[in-house]
Design a protein around this motif. Structure first.
Motif, short mmCIF file in Angstrom:
data_model
loop_
_atom_site.label_atom_id
_atom_site.label_comp_id
_atom_site.label_asym_id
_atom_site.label_seq_id
_atom_site.Cartn_x
_atom_site.Cartn_y
_atom_site.Cartn_z
N THR A 133 -4.24 -1.77 2.66
CA THR A 133 -3.18 -1.91 3.66
C THR A 133 -2.09 -0.85 3.49
O THR A 133 -1.28 -0.65 4.40
CB THR A 133 -2.56 -3.32 3.59
N THR A 134 -2.04 -0.20 2.33
CA THR A 134 -1.14 0.94 2.14
C THR A 134 -1.90 2.03 1.40
O THR A 134 -2.66 1.73 0.47
CB THR A 134 0.10 0.55 1.30
N ARG A 156 -1.04 0.86 14.12
CA ARG A 156 -1.54 -0.30 13.39
C ARG A 156 -0.46 -1.02 12.60
O ARG A 156 -0.73 -2.02 11.94
CB ARG A 156 -2.66 0.14 12.45
N GLY A 157 0.73 -0.48 12.61
CA GLY A 157 1.85 -1.12 11.90
C GLY A 157 1.76 -1.04 10.40
O GLY A 157 2.32 -1.88 9.68
N MET A 158 1.07 -0.02 9.89
CA MET A 158 0.82 0.04 8.45
C MET A 158 1.91 0.78 7.68
O MET A 158 2.47 1.77 8.17
CB MET A 158 -0.53 0.73 8.19
N ARG A 159 2.16 0.31 6.45
CA ARG A 159 3.05 1.05 5.56
C ARG A 159 2.24 2.15 4.87
O ARG A 159 1.49 1.90 3.94
CB ARG A 159 3.70 0.13 4.51
N ARG A 198 7.04 1.95 9.51
CA ARG A 198 6.86 1.73 8.07
C ARG A 198 6.48 3.02 7.34
O ARG A 198 6.08 2.98 6.18
CB ARG A 198 5.80 0.64 7.84
N ALA A 199 6.59 4.15 8.00
CA ALA A 199 6.12 5.41 7.40
C ALA A 199 7.06 5.92 6.30
O ALA A 199 8.28 5.80 6.40
CB ALA A 199 6.01 6.48 8.49
N LEU A 200 6.45 6.50 5.28
CA LEU A 200 7.20 7.18 4.22
C LEU A 200 6.53 8.54 4.00
O LEU A 200 5.34 8.70 4.23
CB LEU A 200 7.18 6.36 2.92
N LYS A 373 8.64 -4.46 -1.58
CA LYS A 373 8.13 -4.58 -0.21
C LYS A 373 6.68 -5.02 -0.14
O LYS A 373 6.30 -5.78 0.75
CB LYS A 373 8.25 -3.23 0.51
N ILE A 374 5.85 -4.51 -1.01
CA ILE A 374 4.41 -4.77 -0.94
C ILE A 374 3.87 -5.07 -2.35
O ILE A 374 4.56 -4.87 -3.34
CB ILE A 374 3.64 -3.56 -0.34
#
Ligand code: GUN
Ligand code: ZN
Length: 437
Positions: A133-134, A156-159, A198-200, A373-374
């Protein structure tokens, strides 16, 4: 409680609080036989026994019953190459030949945005299918590829973490940027993407061989100007790579010393491989809080060597575990844990399955400084959740007939499992793999 998109998952829950000290360290995690996770607005709202969580949930909350499967945090892959989705499983020699024969030609194609967009769809499908998922990805040197990557992650709303590969020598013209253009493009991309959804962003000099001193200096400047960004590169993977690096940087005390002299070390710096480190390099890795990323399937596939987990951690070095697709041979963190287990066996390091599952979830989140966060299912975490089925194949089901403990079940998942064992992948609360897709 009245949250309109609330969703409750019922099943056996496993959520780590911290690294298990050993097989008997049951305080390091929560395991709930008839448990539930309540998700709403992309976050985890509650975790506990099914009856307790249901009692506090909004009236008529939808319930998805995943029993008898195991519900845990999504896997985190801290080192993967997005433009290598069509490089994986290429008949390789060792690192430098593999780069020249397969990898650079494949990455050249990402100059075309449409190609990047098409591969991004397949790449993200593969991540979701395998319960990741990340991920922290190298994109190609073309800014287009970074846009394609983050646009797909956003849909997709992914981090997701990623960055433009900076490389200004030692590769075909069509892949090379310059010190100045790599600085300008990386800066524009990180300003565009980091914190959007959620991008880094990860500042991404490929490795010392494909960067001039001027480019590493540019990477160091970017990192000091943007300390919220990660930095990723490769370090001490292969003996020929190390020897060539020393030829290119004769004044550096060792390979890590090259990166060190440009200010690239620190707690958000991720160094892929770290197999053949010298004593001074280990000391500096530990002192700076830099992260050594173990890529077992890649290290076996490219014949690179054996990662010394106990030796590195014993010196206080932070570690993570990753696939390194396409040098790595599988997107699955389960396959990765299995191959990692075997590499450590060869060194008489016997990793317990509670520790491996911690490593692929909360451990990797800690390595990325993202454990707030995760990485687990604690209330307040982002709702990236996977559902694992330890009876997914006939052979797994047969083996499971004799399994009595959680640790045994995890070891079956790790040793025999792959994407077939991932029954569902929830990203920010939304089912994206199984029936819910
Ligand atoms: N070193 C420099 N580039 C790469 C790459 O793409 N994969 C691996 N495994 N090592 C590298
Ligand atoms: Zn890599």
């Amino acid at each position: 409680m009245a949250i309109s998109d609330a969703h409750l998952l019922r099943g056996r829950i496993l959520s780590f609080r911290r690294r298990p000290d050993g097989p008997d360290d049951t305080k390091a995690f929560r395991y709930i036989e008839d448990g539930a996770v309540l998700m709403a607005s992309g976050s985890i709202i509650a975790l506990g026994s099914f009856n307790e969580v249901l009692a506090d949930a909004p009236e008529s909350v939808p319930v998805t019953d995943h029993r008898p499967h195991l519900i845990t945090a999504g896997f985190i892959d801290p080192h993967i190459h997005f433009p290598q989705a069509q490089v994986i499983a290429s008949w390789a020699d060792q690192l430098l030949d593999w780069l020249n024969d397969y990898t650079f030609p494949a990455e050249i194609r990402f100059a075309d945005k449409a190609h990047g967009e098409r591969i991004a769809k397949g790449f993200f499908d593969a991540l979701i299918g395998h319960g990741t998922t990340t991920a922290v990805a190298y994109c190609s040197s073309h800014p287009n590829s970074v846009d394609a990557y983050f646009e797909e992650a956003g849909r997709r709303g992914m981090r997701m973490i990623g960055g433009k590969t900076m490389m200004d020598r030692g590769a075909p013209e069509a892949l090379c940027d310059t010190a100045q253009s790599s600085y300008d493009e990386s800066k524009a991309l990180l300003e565009k993407w980091r914190g959007r959804g959620r991008a880094l962003y990860a500042i991404t000099p490929r490795f010392a061989i494909t960067s001039t001193p001027a480019q590493l200096e540019a990477a160091g400047a970017l990192l000091s100007e943007h300390p919220d960004c990660h930095l990723q590169t490769h370090l001490s993977e292969n003996p020929n790579e190390i020897a060539y690096t020393k030829e290119l940087y004769p004044d550096a005390p060792d390979y890590l010393g090259v990166y060190e002299s440009y200010g690239l070390l620190g707690p958000k710096s991720l160094f892929g491989h770290c197999i053949h480190l010298e004593p001074r390099e280990k000391t500096r890795m530990a002192e700076t809080g830099s992260v050594a990323v173990f890529c077992p399937t890649s290290n076996l596939f490219l014949g690179s060597g054996l990662f010394d987990k106990a030796g590195l951690e014993g010196q206080g070095i932070r570690t993570a575990i990753a696939t390194d697709v396409g040098g790595g041979t599988n997107y699955s963190l389960l396959r990765t844990l299995d191959e990692g287990f075997k590499i450590l066996q060869l060194q008489r390091q016997r990793l317990h399955p509670l520790e491996t599952f911690y490593w692929a979830t909360l451990g990797n989140a800690e390595a990325l400084s993202l454990s707030d966060k995760i990485g687990n299912l604690e209330p307040g975490s982002e709702a990236d959740v996977i559902v694992l089925n330890a009876r997914a194949t006939q052979a797994m089901a047969l083996r499971m007939e004799t399994v009595e403990t959680l640790a045994e079940e995890l070891f079956v998942l790790q040793t025999l499992g792959d994407d077939r064992a991932v029954a569902e992948t929830y990203v920010a609360g939304n089912a994206q793999k199984g029936s819910g897709r």
